[in-house]
Design an enzyme around this catalytic site. Structure first.
Site, PDB file in Angstrom:
ATOM      1  N   THR A  93      15.063  34.374  46.146  1.00  0.00           N
ATOM      2  CA  THR A  93      14.854  33.223  45.269  1.00  0.00           C
ATOM      3  C   THR A  93      15.402  33.527  43.877  1.00  0.00           C
ATOM      4  O   THR A  93      15.229  34.626  43.368  1.00  0.00           O
ATOM      5  CB  THR A  93      13.347  32.904  45.158  1.00  0.00           C
ATOM      6  OG1 THR A  93      12.814  32.743  46.469  1.00  0.00           O
ATOM      7  CG2 THR A  93      13.118  31.634  44.367  1.00  0.00           C
ATOM      8  N   ASP A 112      31.238  37.735  50.430  1.00  0.00           N
ATOM      9  CA  ASP A 112      30.606  36.448  50.738  1.00  0.00           C
ATOM     10  C   ASP A 112      31.082  35.371  49.759  1.00  0.00           C
ATOM     11  O   ASP A 112      30.280  34.634  49.190  1.00  0.00           O
ATOM     12  CB  ASP A 112      29.090  36.584  50.699  1.00  0.00           C
ATOM     13  CG  ASP A 112      28.380  35.462  51.451  1.00  0.00           C
ATOM     14  OD1 ASP A 112      29.018  34.846  52.337  1.00  0.00           O
ATOM     15  OD2 ASP A 112      27.207  35.190  51.158  1.00  0.00           O
TER      16      ASP A 112
END
Length: 414
Positions: free
Chosen positions: A22, A130
């Protein structure tokens, strides 16, 4: 809602969620920061924590105008966090969801920014692994660039490498997001700097077209397309830009440009793209592609696991649907050689009219088989009709006529 992160930082408000953790809006000794708090199961992994500490020097030393700098790494009890610069803006995925596609000048300017950031990372020995729109942030506070683009910064450096520990991913697993994975990763080879170039070229294609070149349908089919299919041309873009895309989407890593070369080449193309509107490209028929993928795939994932959206394909077990568009990392099985060779070869799915099957797909072959069966049945009916007509012509009023000489005719059925 506020919580302490280590002894120096306080997290106040959640900015976003992803598969790795998060992101919070936080406060530190030098002002506002973004704090990426990794999941508790990751924080409890001692091997990962050790790897986290080992990467500290490389991550803290990576500073560039197009990279979101990591200011600190925090290991405190169950908390494992990256403290990063706070970027006032949005991510590129949100921009795409709003506009669908960008004008070529803006798309190339953003991609050039990311290429420059990757060049600095690669020079420092860091591979991102990524690169995708979710990990590109747009600074809304700074001046506008070519085509009205905002300055782009690449974030989440090192997270994929941290999570990709031997204990978590065996040799038969891969980490990444299917639509942006280079072929060599799909084939199980170690990721090098060239995988970031392939992913960035995929992002640029998506910014121009509104969809990724090999995405859509079952994740296994997406992986196979990266290995077996070639990218289709995008109508309406200058040949110089298209050739650059093709080179950076090459299957062979050695054929791709380095990040510094790509950034320079992209900026050279900006003048010819000035004022060019977004491309008018029809997205391939996703429903047809998914039907073909289902026919091509062996029995495996349950229907609930089949993902329909384009772009980032969320495959992380337990991920909440509301957070799926922010998933960062995916663990997938490496396809076997026979699986990689089993799909359609040649050109990837081209933009086409809705409902038209992809050439070479299982659905296309099935339609061809049905047409052959229909034609065969039609021929049988026609032959039967001709036979009945012949029988009628030799019956009825001529039934009393003497039999014909049949010594040169084929025997008739009784």
């Amino acid at each position: 809602m506020a919580r302490k992160i280590g002894s120096r930082y306080t997290a106040h408000q959640i900015l976003g969620r992803g598969s790795a953790g998060t992101v919070w809006l936080g406060e530190g000794p030098e002002g506002p920061v973004a704090i990426k708090l990794l999941r508790e199961d990751l924080a409890s992994d001692q091997e990962l924590v050790g790897r986290f500490v080992q990467e500290r020097t490389a991550l803290l030393g990576l500073e560039h105008p197009h990279v979101v700098s990591v200011r600190d790494l925090v290991v405190d009890g169950n908390d494992l966090a990256l403290v990063m610069d706070l970027v006032r803006g949005t991510d590129l995925r949100t921009r795409l969801e709003r506009d669908r596609r960008l004008a070529p000048e803006a798309a190339v300017a953003i991609s050039a920014d990311i290429a420059d950031g990757l060049a600095a990372a690669h020079a420092a020995g860091v591979v991102h692994r990524d690169v995708k729109p979710e990990n590109v942030l747009l600074d809304m506070q700074g001046p506008l660039g070519p085509g009205g683009s905002h300055r782009a910064l690449l974030t989440d450096f090192g997270v994929a490498k941290l999570i990709d520990t031997p204990r978590r991913t065996k040799a038969t697993k891969i980490i990444g997001t299917p639509d942006y994975l280079a072929p060599e990763i799909v084939e199980g080879l170690p990721p090098r700097a060239s995988v970031d170039i392939y992913a960035l070229a995929t992002v640029l294609y998506e910014l121009l077209a509104g969809f990724t070149p090999f995405g859509g349908g079952h994740p296994g089919a997406v992986l196979r397309r990266h290995v077996t299919e070639t990218v289709v041309p995008l109508p309406g873009i200058p040949d110089e830009l298209w050739q650059l895309l093709v080179q950076c989407l090459a299957k062979a890593p050695a054929s791709r440009l380095r990040a510094s070369e790509l950034g320079a080449r992209l900026r050279e193309l900006l003048p010819m793209l000035a004022g060019m509107p977004p491309l008018e490209v029809d997205e391939p028929d996703t429903e047809s592609a998914e039907e073909a993928d289902r026919e091509e795939q062996p029995a495996g994932p349950a229907p609930a696991e089949r993902v329909r959206r384009r772009g980032a394909v969320p495959l992380v077990p337990g991920a909440k649907p509301a957070d799926s568009n922010r998933d960062t990392h995916t663990s997938m099985r490496v396809p076997a050689p026979d699986e990689l060779a089993g799909g359609a070869h040649g050109t990837a799915r081209a933009p086409r009219a809705s409902g038209t099957p992809r050439p070479g797909s299982a659905r296309n072959r099935a339609l061809a088989r049905r047409r052959r069966v229909a034609l065969g049945a039609g021929a049988v009916v026609l032959a039967a009709a001709v036979g009945v007509g012949a029988w009628l012509s030799t019956s009825g009023d001529d039934a009393s006529a003497p039999p014909q000489d049949t010594k040169n005719s084929a025997p008739q059925s009784p």
